[in-house]
Design a protein around this motif. Structure first.
Motif, mmCIF file in Angstrom:
data_model
loop_
_atom_site.group_PDB
_atom_site.id
_atom_site.type_symbol
_atom_site.label_atom_id
_atom_site.label_comp_id
_atom_site.label_asym_id
_atom_site.label_seq_id
_atom_site.Cartn_x
_atom_site.Cartn_y
_atom_site.Cartn_z
ATOM 1 N N ARG A 40 84.540 -60.568 16.797
ATOM 2 C CA ARG A 40 85.294 -59.463 16.218
ATOM 3 C C ARG A 40 85.395 -59.630 14.714
ATOM 4 O O ARG A 40 85.556 -60.743 14.208
ATOM 5 N N ARG A 41 85.286 -58.510 14.013
ATOM 6 C CA ARG A 41 85.542 -58.481 12.583
ATOM 7 C C ARG A 41 86.366 -57.232 12.302
ATOM 8 O O ARG A 41 85.875 -56.113 12.458
ATOM 9 N N GLY A 42 87.615 -57.439 11.951
ATOM 10 C CA GLY A 42 88.498 -56.295 11.766
ATOM 11 C C GLY A 42 88.757 -55.608 13.095
ATOM 12 O O GLY A 42 89.102 -56.238 14.087
ATOM 13 N N ASP A 43 88.565 -54.302 13.112
ATOM 14 C CA ASP A 43 88.783 -53.515 14.322
ATOM 15 C C ASP A 43 87.526 -53.348 15.147
ATOM 16 O O ASP A 43 87.543 -52.653 16.166
ATOM 17 N N ARG A 44 86.434 -53.962 14.725
ATOM 18 C CA ARG A 44 85.160 -53.787 15.427
ATOM 19 C C ARG A 44 84.746 -55.087 16.100
ATOM 20 O O ARG A 44 84.958 -56.171 15.591
ATOM 21 N N ASP A 122 91.181 -62.015 20.999
ATOM 22 C CA ASP A 122 90.316 -60.836 21.072
ATOM 23 C C ASP A 122 90.519 -60.022 22.346
ATOM 24 O O ASP A 122 89.817 -59.030 22.569
ATOM 25 N N GLN A 125 90.734 -56.179 22.711
ATOM 26 C CA GLN A 125 89.547 -55.332 22.758
ATOM 27 C C GLN A 125 88.885 -55.333 24.135
ATOM 28 O O GLN A 125 87.742 -54.920 24.280
#
Length: 289
Positions: A40-44, A122, A125
């Motif tokens: 994950r990086r930020g919201d993605r 994470d 998500q």
């Protein structure tokens, strides 16, 4: 022309740098891989292929016959499309919980089993992960290692919903296997026991305890792992020494006693007679001159 060329080169360099900063979430996962890690990086987030997973074998996990049998049976039923449960592997540290999940995966990956490792942070998500694999032909184990929560953490609610409680059905090609040192995944306090009460002769837990039990209760199977006895620990030491090519003790000499005495002193310093401790001692012993 020279200035224009230099400008284009600088623009291309800038685009490459910007591209390296963007997560590869827009690209489809490499489904040729057998294991994945959710990144994950930020919201993605995206599924990162792991082409060299840990190659531990079931034969290397001694003194866990009951646990191996139960998890292997459940996973085989899952691969065959029969009824199977999410599993919580809980108990003492270093007793083979995560190693057993990886060994089961290694033993069944050729039958279409795939493994996705997800960090606790994470889990928020999880809906994105479930949508990615929903229509895939493979069967996936979503693996959460060393799981524990504080009640306020967002991943706690996301996991509860994925296990049982969301309006969206969990894909039939997914099971969740989690390991934890805590049976209920949340810290338990003595003060919470004072909330318990008797109703018509039956003990009812207070709201705080009920909330904590509600997460682990969503796992259909609880598989417990307990500390090894001294005899089991020493059997693991000898097994790993043989695996690692360590210097075997000479029969009839004082060497076996010296080896076992050293192994027990190692465990005493660690405060744990576990499979991990036995493996670490064997690595140290086999590396000596």
């Amino acid at each position: 022309m020279g200035a224009k060329k230099r400008l284009l080169e600088r623009a291309e360099t800038l685009m490459e740098r910007l591209g390296s900063l963007l997560p590869p979430g827009t690209e489809p996962p490499d489904w040729t891989a057998h294991a994945f890690r959710w990144r994950r990086r930020g919201d993605r987030g995206w599924l990162q292929a792991v082409h060299g997973p840990h190659r531990i074998a079931l034969d290397d996990l001694l003194c866990l016959d009951r646990q191996k049998s139960e998890i292997e049976r459940n996973t085989a039923a899952f691969l065959a499309g029969r009824g199977a449960n999410n599993i919580l592997l809980w108990g003492s540290r270093g007793t083979g919980k995560s190693s057993l999940v990886k060994a089961i995966f290694n033993g069944m990956r050729d039958r279409g089993l795939r493994l996705i490792e997800v960090d606790k942070d994470d889990l928020v998500q999880l809906p994105e992960i479930l949508e990615l694999i929903r229509d895939r032909p493979e069967r996936f184990i979503l693996f959460c290692d060393d799981l524990s929560f504080e009640a306020s953490e967002s991943g706690y609610k996301a996991l509860k919903a994925a296990l049982d409680g969301s309006i969206t059905a969990t894909p039939e090609n997914l099971l969740i296997y989690a390991t934890s040192n805590r049976r209920h995944l949340l810290p338990e306090f003595q003060s919470e026991n004072r909330e318990a009460r008797f109703v018509d002769g039956e003990l009812h837990h207070g709201e705080s305890v009920e909330e904590k039990i509600s997460l682990s209760d969503r796992f259909g199977l609880w598989v417990a792992f307990h500390p090894f006895s001294q005899a089991q620990y020493l059997a693991l030491v000898h097994h790993w020494l043989a695996r690692l090519g360590g210097r075997p003790p000479t029969a009839g000499s004082a060497e076996p006693e010296a080896l076992e005495r050293a192994a027990l002193q190692w465990a005493l310093r660690r405060g744990s007679r576990s499979g991990r401790t036995a493996w670490q001692f064997a690595r140290d012993w086999s590396g000596r001159d």
